[in-house]
Structures are given as C-alpha cells and as structure tokens.
Design a protein around this motif. Structure first.
Motif, mmCIF file in Angstrom:
data_model
loop_
_atom_site.group_PDB
_atom_site.id
_atom_site.type_symbol
_atom_site.label_atom_id
_atom_site.label_comp_id
_atom_site.label_asym_id
_atom_site.label_seq_id
_atom_site.Cartn_x
_atom_site.Cartn_y
_atom_site.Cartn_z
ATOM 1 N N MET A 157 15.249 11.816 -4.440
ATOM 2 C CA MET A 157 16.639 11.794 -2.772
ATOM 3 C C MET A 157 17.614 12.868 -3.816
ATOM 4 N N ARG A 158 18.189 14.145 -3.777
ATOM 5 C CA ARG A 158 19.072 14.495 -4.285
ATOM 6 C C ARG A 158 18.559 15.998 -3.235
ATOM 7 N N ASN A 159 17.557 15.853 -3.370
ATOM 8 C CA ASN A 159 17.455 16.921 -2.064
ATOM 9 C C ASN A 159 17.746 16.770 -0.279
ATOM 10 N N LEU A 160 18.289 15.517 0.097
ATOM 11 C CA LEU A 160 18.398 15.093 1.333
ATOM 12 C C LEU A 160 19.903 15.782 1.209
ATOM 13 N N SER A 161 20.829 15.783 -0.188
ATOM 14 C CA SER A 161 22.006 16.262 0.303
ATOM 15 C C SER A 161 22.085 17.415 -0.310
ATOM 16 N N SER A 162 21.071 18.134 -0.083
ATOM 17 C CA SER A 162 21.567 19.617 -0.070
ATOM 18 C C SER A 162 22.049 20.849 1.394
ATOM 19 N N PRO A 163 22.268 21.290 1.112
ATOM 20 C CA PRO A 163 22.881 22.184 2.172
ATOM 21 C C PRO A 163 22.206 22.169 3.381
ATOM 22 N N ARG A 164 21.065 22.743 2.974
ATOM 23 C CA ARG A 164 19.374 23.029 3.408
ATOM 24 C C ARG A 164 19.047 22.214 3.921
ATOM 25 N N ALA A 165 18.669 21.179 3.801
ATOM 26 C CA ALA A 165 18.425 19.422 4.184
ATOM 27 C C ALA A 165 19.655 19.885 6.174
ATOM 28 N N ARG A 166 21.147 19.603 5.891
ATOM 29 C CA ARG A 166 22.559 19.708 6.991
ATOM 30 C C ARG A 166 22.042 20.747 7.613
ATOM 31 N N LEU A 167 21.810 22.160 7.869
ATOM 32 C CA LEU A 167 21.742 23.031 8.929
ATOM 33 C C LEU A 167 20.352 22.898 8.854
ATOM 34 N N ARG A 168 19.454 21.536 8.322
ATOM 35 C CA ARG A 168 18.464 21.747 9.821
ATOM 36 C C ARG A 168 18.103 20.592 10.060
ATOM 37 N N ALA A 169 19.647 19.918 10.631
ATOM 38 C CA ALA A 169 19.779 18.027 10.921
ATOM 39 C C ALA A 169 19.518 18.738 12.885
ATOM 40 N N ALA A 170 20.050 19.964 13.472
ATOM 41 C CA ALA A 170 20.264 19.668 14.358
ATOM 42 C C ALA A 170 18.708 20.565 15.110
ATOM 43 N N ASN A 171 18.056 19.752 16.285
ATOM 44 C CA ASN A 171 17.274 19.645 16.891
ATOM 45 C C ASN A 171 16.813 20.526 17.475
ATOM 46 N N PRO A 172 15.967 22.120 16.929
ATOM 47 C CA PRO A 172 15.748 23.548 17.139
ATOM 48 C C PRO A 172 15.226 23.668 17.866
ATOM 49 N N MET A 173 14.288 22.941 19.800
ATOM 50 C CA MET A 173 13.876 22.792 21.052
ATOM 51 C C MET A 173 15.606 22.812 21.696
ATOM 52 N N ARG A 174 15.834 21.909 21.731
ATOM 53 C CA ARG A 174 17.367 21.402 22.368
ATOM 54 C C ARG A 174 17.858 23.122 22.141
ATOM 55 N N GLN A 175 18.128 23.083 21.527
ATOM 56 C CA GLN A 175 18.722 24.198 21.101
ATOM 57 C C GLN A 175 18.580 25.496 21.804
ATOM 58 N N HIS A 176 17.617 25.072 21.601
ATOM 59 C CA HIS A 176 16.762 26.600 22.267
ATOM 60 C C HIS A 176 15.969 26.522 23.886
ATOM 61 N N ASP A 177 16.257 25.122 24.676
ATOM 62 C CA ASP A 177 16.411 25.050 25.828
ATOM 63 C C ASP A 177 18.055 24.698 26.557
ATOM 64 N N ALA A 178 18.793 25.114 25.541
ATOM 65 C CA ALA A 178 19.956 25.279 26.364
ATOM 66 C C ALA A 178 20.483 26.372 26.662
ATOM 67 N N LEU A 179 19.522 27.630 26.170
ATOM 68 C CA LEU A 179 20.319 28.761 26.591
ATOM 69 C C LEU A 179 20.113 29.117 27.373
ATOM 70 N N PRO A 180 21.233 30.034 28.485
ATOM 71 C CA PRO A 180 20.289 30.420 29.514
ATOM 72 C C PRO A 180 19.185 30.868 29.772
#
Length: 97
Positions: A1-24
């Motif tokens: 369960m410790r891996n859920l608190s790692s910085p890498r896990a927090r970085l992936r909290a965003a939805n990459p497809m939503r971020q891509h769709d928000a680009l111009p």
C-alpha cells in the motif's frame, strides 16, 4: 500500500486523454503527426512559450517541428546507433559549434 502514496502515483492522478483534448486544435493536429510521443503537459508548455515568443500559430508550429527534429537528431545515436546518418550529422554539428 505504500506505493499509493509515492510521488509518481500522484503525478498520474490526471486523465491524460482529457489533458490532450484540452489542447488547442492546431496543436492536437500537430501532435497527431508528430514522430515523438509528446505528453500533453510538455506540449502545452512548449506551445505557450512558442506563442508568447512568436505571436503566430503557424510560426509556433514550425518551432515545435524544429524542436522535434533537433530532439530526434540528438537521440539518434542512442536509439539507432553511431552508424545512423542523423547520428553522424549530429556529431558534426556539435563539433562545428
């Protein structure tokens, strides 16, 4: 369960497809034909800088294309080996600079 608190896990909290769709739209179209797998975050950062510096969408897209070409040339040795033509061109460019 410790891996859920790692910085890498927090970085992936965003939805990459939503971020891509928000680009111009022009930037999304460029990314669809790009040779490298750019992240939406890095594209947005480069786009903002290019638009700020050039003030023109087409010049900003040209700048992104040049940045991608430079990255491909710089990494050619690592990816394809020293015998690849772009790798020797990159070495020659570094020597003359």
């Amino acid at each position: 369960m410790r891996n859920l608190s790692s910085p890498r896990a927090r970085l992936r909290a965003a939805n990459p497809m939503r971020q891509h769709d928000a680009l111009p739209a022009a930037l999304r179209a460029w990314a669809a034909t790009a040779a490298l797998p750019w992240s939406a975050r890095s594209l947005r950062r480069l786009w903002a800088r290019a638009i700020r510096d050039t003030g023109c969408e087409s010049k900003a897209l040209d700048r992104l294309s040049r940045a991608e070409a430079a990255t491909l040339q710089r990494e050619a040795v690592r990816v394809w080996g020293a015998g690849y033509p772009a790798a020797s061109a990159a070495r020659a460019a570094r020597r003359s600079a």
